[in-house]
Scaffold this motif. Structure first.
Motif, PDB file in Angstrom:
ATOM      1  N   ILE A  38      77.468  36.110  11.962  1.00 54.23           N
ATOM      2  CA  ILE A  38      77.561  34.811  12.216  1.00 54.23           C
ATOM      3  C   ILE A  38      78.168  33.805  11.318  1.00 54.23           C
ATOM      4  N   ASP A  39      77.403  34.199   9.927  1.00 61.03           N
ATOM      5  CA  ASP A  39      77.806  33.293   8.834  1.00 61.03           C
ATOM      6  C   ASP A  39      79.287  33.401   8.286  1.00 61.03           C
ATOM      7  N   SER A  74      71.507  29.360  14.262  1.00 60.21           N
ATOM      8  CA  SER A  74      71.543  30.626  14.936  1.00 60.21           C
ATOM      9  C   SER A  74      70.293  30.664  15.984  1.00 60.21           C
ATOM     10  N   PHE A 104      70.884  28.868  19.419  1.00 58.94           N
ATOM     11  CA  PHE A 104      71.756  29.166  20.504  1.00 58.94           C
ATOM     12  C   PHE A 104      71.079  29.352  21.757  1.00 58.94           C
ATOM     13  N   GLU A 131      74.751  32.255  24.753  1.00 64.90           N
ATOM     14  CA  GLU A 131      75.635  32.429  23.448  1.00 64.90           C
ATOM     15  C   GLU A 131      75.147  33.557  22.583  1.00 64.90           C
ATOM     16  N   LEU A 132      73.599  33.647  22.619  1.00 64.53           N
ATOM     17  CA  LEU A 132      72.997  34.812  21.991  1.00 64.53           C
ATOM     18  C   LEU A 132      73.574  36.201  22.330  1.00 64.53           C
ATOM     19  N   ARG A 169      81.397  31.414  10.571  1.00 66.53           N
ATOM     20  CA  ARG A 169      81.087  30.017  10.198  1.00 66.53           C
ATOM     21  C   ARG A 169      82.469  29.759   9.061  1.00 66.53           C
ATOM     22  N   TYR A 171      67.169  38.838  19.662  1.00 69.64           N
ATOM     23  CA  TYR A 171      67.856  38.368  18.313  1.00 69.64           C
ATOM     24  C   TYR A 171      66.991  38.168  17.087  1.00 69.64           C
ATOM     25  N   THR A 227      79.369  28.338  16.573  1.00 65.45           N
ATOM     26  CA  THR A 227      78.907  28.385  15.371  1.00 65.45           C
ATOM     27  C   THR A 227      78.060  27.168  14.968  1.00 65.45           C
ATOM     28  N   LYS A 235      67.970  39.815  13.847  1.00 64.35           N
ATOM     29  CA  LYS A 235      68.629  38.703  13.048  1.00 64.35           C
ATOM     30  C   LYS A 235      69.096  39.038  11.906  1.00 64.35           C
ATOM     31  N   ASP A 261      72.970  37.700  11.668  1.00 65.67           N
ATOM     32  CA  ASP A 261      73.443  36.456  11.164  1.00 65.67           C
ATOM     33  C   ASP A 261      74.416  36.734  10.073  1.00 65.67           C
ATOM     34  N   TRP A 301      76.881  36.915  21.434  1.00 58.95           N
ATOM     35  CA  TRP A 301      77.092  37.279  19.694  1.00 58.95           C
ATOM     36  C   TRP A 301      76.366  38.720  19.585  1.00 58.95           C
TER      37      TRP A 301
END
Length: 510
Positions: free
Chosen positions: A349-350, A297, A300, A304-305, A353, A338, A293, A342, A346, A308
């Protein structure tokens, strides 16, 4: 070692208490004495000016007969007090006085041109300064009559200072030989004498201050070292040095979870990225648990993408996992894929985080709840005090992290199992607020009355229920050891320098 953020910073409460207590004990008396001396000097100056004004009022009244001015009586009074012979009054010449003269030329008219060059010329014009200097120059040049000028703009005669000193010779301060510590200039304004202080830059003799500090310290240490009974001043001095000694030498204990028989909850939040330590009820709420993280984004790597996108979209629930490879080929890589998705990836991912951000706060809540529950079990505090402290911990902890993480913090806390009465939902029911509609946990908005029962607001405001004993080891020193410590305690010396001067810590070398 974790650093706890208090509302005043990161300094420990006992250290800040000792520092402020030392400031109050050591410098309070000096500051009061200095302020009292300034007040006495100011009052003496006010008495002097008041007496001079009253004397002038008396002279004016003595010059009146039946409420009207009598020249003969007035001249006699003035002669008696030595106020005659100051020169004949200046008479105004005929005609209207000139506004400008050779020494005070008319200023150039500002340019009215609406061009850049015209504005530049207007800004570059030099005009004579307005104010008292300009009036004085015109009076001296003879262009303005001092007779018709208003008293506020008139120039005090050269003998004004001598007259003021002569009139003030009979005041109370003069009779008592009181010397004012403030240098003043006596001027005439609005028909009355006014004493204006002369501003001087402050000057400090650091060598004298250091010598006086050293001398005072030596006298204090000799009295503490004597075998006679201590005086009241020595007792206060010993108390001050004991507080400083305790603040600098006591050792604070770092309690481990489960130490000394304290009940421990079956959780471990020490590593936010270790998926094996996460409790199942928390782990299942975060799709991307343990994934990277740190960078934005868009930065990455390809691998990694892909991880995710598999976790966030092609997870067998939202979309079939078998379709991922086909879409990856169509978009010629995970980065292009992505970019098209996104807005769906996203938020996941947030959320991860925010989980990483609040993980240390959850660990601190575990430790605090276990210690508070242990104090309740040993009978040191009652249930209300324990719940007040946990509720206050939640509020202060959320006050230190970003607002977007508050919801994640509450979601994780609510999913865990706590001691009876110590969960967030138990505290909400105890305090009477709706746990689904929580106000903003920010100290800038004042006392969080919503998180405590109204019946306890007064006692919480007094700080009685939030005060905790300091868990530290401290040995009271003997008199000899205390004297040795005081002789090298430079913290008090440096603080004394800062009170007596305007120097900062970096400018003091002891």
């Amino acid at each position: 070692m974790a650093v706890y953020d208090y509302w005043w910073g990161t300094e420990r409460p006992h250290l800040q208490e000792a520092r402020y207590q030392r400031m109050a004990d050591v410098f309070g008396q000096t500051a009061r004495a200095r302020l009292q001396a300034e007040f006495d000097a100011g009052m003496a100056e006010v008495d002097r000016i008041t007496a001079a004004s009253n004397q002038r009022v008396g002279l004016i009244r003595m010059s009146l007969v039946g409420g009207r001015y009598n020249r003969e009586v007035a001249n006699a009074v003035a002669a008696q007090h030595g106020l005659l012979g100051l020169g004949d009054p200046v008479k105004r010449g005929r005609g209207r006085p000139r506004k400008y003269g050779p020494d005070d030329t008319r200023p150039a008219r500002p340019s009215r041109a609406k061009t850049d060059a015209g504005r530049l010329r207007a800004v570059g014009k030099q005009f004579p300064k307005r104010g008292r200097r300009n009036v004085d120059a015109r009076v001296q040049s003879g262009t303005v009559s001092p007779v018709t000028a208003s008293p506020a703009r008139s120039v005090a005669p050269k003998a004004a200072a001598e007259i003021g000193r002569e009139l003030l010779s009979g005041t109370i301060a003069a009779q008592q030989d009181v010397v004012a510590p403030i240098e003043v200039d006596v001027v005439v304004a609005e028909g009355a004498l006014v004493a204006e202080p002369v501003a001087k830059p402050p000057s400090f003799d650091l060598a004298a201050i250091a010598a006086r500090q050293q001398s005072s310290m030596e006298l204090a240490l000799r009295e503490l070292s004597s075998e006679d009974d201590l005086s009241e001043d020595a007792i206060l001095l010993r108390s001050m040095f004991l507080k400083s000694h305790k603040a600098q030498t006591q050792l604070h204990r770092t309690r481990l979870r489960g130490e000394a028989g304290v009940a421990r909850l079956d959780y471990d939040f020490t590593d936010a990225m270790d998926e094996t330590k996460a409790p199942p009820e928390v782990r299942e709420r975060f799709t991307g648990f343990g994934l990277v993280t740190d960078p934005p984004s868009g930065e990455f790597s390809e691998e990694e993408l892909q991880l995710w996108m598999k976790r966030a979209i092609f997870n067998g629930v939202d979309f079939p996992a078998k379709d991922f490879d086909r879409y990856l080929r169509d978009y010629k890589g995970a980065k292009q894929f992505y970019t098209s998705l996104k807005y769906h990836v996203d938020p996941v991912i947030d959320r991860e985080r925010m989980r990483v951000l609040v993980w240390p706060s959850i660990e601190r809540r575990l430790h605090f709840v276990e210690q508070t529950h242990g104090a309740l079990a040993r009978g040191k505090i009652d249930l209300d005090t324990a719940m007040v402290r946990v509720a206050n911990f939640d509020f202060l902890e959320l006050d230190t992290i970003r607002y977007g993480a508050h919801k994640i913090y509450r979601e994780i806390v609510d999913a865990m199992r706590w001691f009876e009465g110590f969960s967030r939902l138990d505290i909400a029911e105890w305090s009477g607020h709706n746990p689904s509609k929580v106000p903003s946990s920010r100290s800038i908005y004042g006392f969080p009355g919503w998180t405590f029962p109204e019946r306890l607001h007064a006692e919480i405001g007094n700080g009685n229920m939030l005060w905790e004993d300091v868990d530290a080891d401290y040995v009271v020193p003997g008199m000899k050891e205390l004297v040795e410590f005081a002789s090298v305690d430079k913290e008090v010396m440096v603080a004394n320098f800062r009170v007596r001067t305007d120097l900062d810590y970096a400018d003091i070398d002891l």
